[in-house]
Scaffold this motif. Structure first.
Motif, mmCIF file in Angstrom:
data_model
loop_
_atom_site.group_PDB
_atom_site.id
_atom_site.type_symbol
_atom_site.label_atom_id
_atom_site.label_comp_id
_atom_site.label_asym_id
_atom_site.label_seq_id
_atom_site.Cartn_x
_atom_site.Cartn_y
_atom_site.Cartn_z
ATOM 1 N N GLU A 64 0.828 -1.205 0.000
ATOM 2 C CA GLU A 64 0.000 0.000 0.000
ATOM 3 C C GLU A 64 0.864 1.257 0.000
ATOM 4 O O GLU A 64 0.921 1.997 0.974
ATOM 5 C CB GLU A 64 -0.944 -0.015 1.204
ATOM 6 C CG GLU A 64 -1.948 -1.144 1.137
ATOM 7 C CD GLU A 64 -2.940 -1.129 2.276
ATOM 8 O OE1 GLU A 64 -2.782 -0.342 3.228
ATOM 9 O OE2 GLU A 64 -3.887 -1.930 2.214
ATOM 10 N N GLU A 65 1.529 1.471 -1.120
ATOM 11 C CA GLU A 65 2.288 2.705 -1.320
ATOM 12 C C GLU A 65 2.348 3.014 -2.801
ATOM 13 O O GLU A 65 2.435 2.101 -3.625
ATOM 14 C CB GLU A 65 3.685 2.624 -0.722
ATOM 15 C CG GLU A 65 4.609 1.654 -1.404
ATOM 16 C CD GLU A 65 5.991 1.601 -0.752
ATOM 17 O OE1 GLU A 65 6.952 1.347 -1.490
ATOM 18 O OE2 GLU A 65 6.086 1.809 0.458
ATOM 19 N N PRO A 66 2.254 4.297 -3.162
ATOM 20 C CA PRO A 66 2.269 4.651 -4.581
ATOM 21 C C PRO A 66 3.624 4.364 -5.206
ATOM 22 O O PRO A 66 4.664 4.491 -4.551
ATOM 23 C CB PRO A 66 1.966 6.149 -4.580
ATOM 24 C CG PRO A 66 2.317 6.623 -3.229
ATOM 25 C CD PRO A 66 2.160 5.473 -2.299
ATOM 26 N N ARG A 67 3.592 3.972 -6.475
ATOM 27 C CA ARG A 67 4.842 3.686 -7.171
ATOM 28 C C ARG A 67 4.616 3.721 -8.668
ATOM 29 O O ARG A 67 3.577 3.300 -9.171
ATOM 30 C CB ARG A 67 5.374 2.318 -6.769
ATOM 31 C CG ARG A 67 6.708 2.008 -7.396
ATOM 32 C CD ARG A 67 7.425 0.874 -6.727
ATOM 33 N NE ARG A 67 8.703 0.677 -7.392
ATOM 34 C CZ ARG A 67 9.178 -0.488 -7.769
ATOM 35 N NH1 ARG A 67 8.517 -1.596 -7.514
ATOM 36 N NH2 ARG A 67 10.338 -0.570 -8.381
ATOM 37 N N LEU A 68 5.618 4.221 -9.403
ATOM 38 C CA LEU A 68 5.690 4.169 -10.861
ATOM 39 C C LEU A 68 6.969 3.436 -11.219
ATOM 40 O O LEU A 68 8.024 3.739 -10.658
ATOM 41 C CB LEU A 68 5.759 5.574 -11.464
ATOM 42 C CG LEU A 68 4.508 6.433 -11.394
ATOM 43 C CD1 LEU A 68 4.854 7.867 -11.769
ATOM 44 C CD2 LEU A 68 3.458 5.899 -12.334
ATOM 45 N N PHE A 69 6.898 2.493 -12.143
ATOM 46 C CA PHE A 69 8.116 1.817 -12.589
ATOM 47 C C PHE A 69 7.882 1.157 -13.936
ATOM 48 O O PHE A 69 6.753 1.001 -14.383
ATOM 49 C CB PHE A 69 8.612 0.799 -11.558
ATOM 50 C CG PHE A 69 7.704 -0.385 -11.339
ATOM 51 C CD1 PHE A 69 7.932 -1.591 -11.994
ATOM 52 C CD2 PHE A 69 6.630 -0.297 -10.468
ATOM 53 C CE1 PHE A 69 7.098 -2.672 -11.780
ATOM 54 C CE2 PHE A 69 5.792 -1.380 -10.250
ATOM 55 C CZ PHE A 69 6.024 -2.572 -10.903
ATOM 56 N N GLN A 70 8.988 0.787 -14.551
ATOM 57 C CA GLN A 70 8.947 0.113 -15.847
ATOM 58 C C GLN A 70 9.815 -1.123 -15.784
ATOM 59 O O GLN A 70 10.885 -1.124 -15.155
ATOM 60 C CB GLN A 70 9.457 1.044 -16.942
ATOM 61 C CG GLN A 70 9.460 0.402 -18.315
ATOM 62 C CD GLN A 70 10.061 1.305 -19.382
ATOM 63 O OE1 GLN A 70 10.831 2.205 -19.088
ATOM 64 N NE2 GLN A 70 9.713 1.049 -20.620
ATOM 65 N N ASN A 71 9.362 -2.197 -16.436
ATOM 66 C CA ASN A 71 10.194 -3.383 -16.630
ATOM 67 C C ASN A 71 9.913 -3.931 -18.023
ATOM 68 O O ASN A 71 9.270 -3.261 -18.835
ATOM 69 C CB ASN A 71 9.979 -4.415 -15.515
ATOM 70 C CG ASN A 71 8.587 -5.007 -15.485
ATOM 71 O OD1 ASN A 71 7.852 -5.007 -16.477
ATOM 72 N ND2 ASN A 71 8.186 -5.512 -14.328
ATOM 73 N N GLU A 72 10.346 -5.149 -18.297
ATOM 74 C CA GLU A 72 10.184 -5.709 -19.646
ATOM 75 C C GLU A 72 8.725 -5.933 -20.030
ATOM 76 O O GLU A 72 8.411 -6.085 -21.209
ATOM 77 C CB GLU A 72 10.979 -7.018 -19.785
ATOM 78 C CG GLU A 72 10.504 -8.150 -18.912
ATOM 79 C CD GLU A 72 10.998 -8.071 -17.459
ATOM 80 O OE1 GLU A 72 10.476 -8.830 -16.635
ATOM 81 O OE2 GLU A 72 11.880 -7.247 -17.149
ATOM 82 N N ARG A 73 7.806 -5.930 -19.070
ATOM 83 C CA ARG A 73 6.385 -6.132 -19.357
ATOM 84 C C ARG A 73 5.623 -4.834 -19.574
ATOM 85 O O ARG A 73 4.458 -4.848 -19.926
ATOM 86 C CB ARG A 73 5.716 -6.921 -18.248
ATOM 87 C CG ARG A 73 6.261 -8.333 -18.113
ATOM 88 C CD ARG A 73 5.566 -9.107 -17.050
ATOM 89 N NE ARG A 73 5.128 -8.223 -15.977
ATOM 90 C CZ ARG A 73 4.282 -8.563 -15.030
ATOM 91 N NH1 ARG A 73 3.768 -9.743 -15.005
ATOM 92 N NH2 ARG A 73 3.950 -7.710 -14.083
#
Length: 135
Positions: A64-73
């Motif tokens: 339960e914490e905001p997050r933005l990220f990118q991976n291979e998917r």
């Protein structure tokens, strides 16, 4: 949402590819404002051009914490789900992400009782566009 934007290169059409750095992560997107003014600190509005479907590209999370990220998917946005609408109609959804409200539209197959729950959405970076605005 106040972000730092780094311009990548000129892309096809009017939208320039950029990197968006926020307090909760960094993701690629396309800039919807004046291309010459893209780099720098901006208040932005997010546009996610995607049809969201529960358990396909939108699902519950335990963290339960905001997050933005990118991976291979793809690109992932984690936040709290908010729902508004009229009784008997499919609700409109938005994602509360670090002080920003991102409209999601309708989420197909959304189970009842999800208002206020933490979710994660997954989409391609080509589906993310940001627009600057003045406070």
């Amino acid at each position: 949402m106040l972000v730092q934007v780094e311009r990548s290169s000129q892309g096809p059409g009017d939208a320039a590819p950029v990197t968006v750095m926020t307090s909760v992560g960094t993701v690629p997107a396309f800039w919807g404002g004046n291309p010459e003014a893209a780099a720098g600190e901006h208040y932005i509005e997010w546009e996610l051009d995607e049809e969201f479907r529960w358990e396909f590209n939108c699902s519950p999370v335990a963290v339960e914490e905001p997050r933005l990220f990118q991976n291979e998917r793809g690109v992932f946005c984690r936040g709290r789900l908010g729902l508004t609408g009229f009784e008997g109609a499919q609700p409109f959804a938005h994602l509360e992400l670090a002080g920003a409200m991102i409209d999601l539209g309708h989420i197909d197959g959304l189970p009842p009782g999800m208002d206020g729950e933490w979710i994660e959405i997954n989409l391609s970076s080509e589906k993310i566009k940001i627009y600057p605005y003045q406070l």
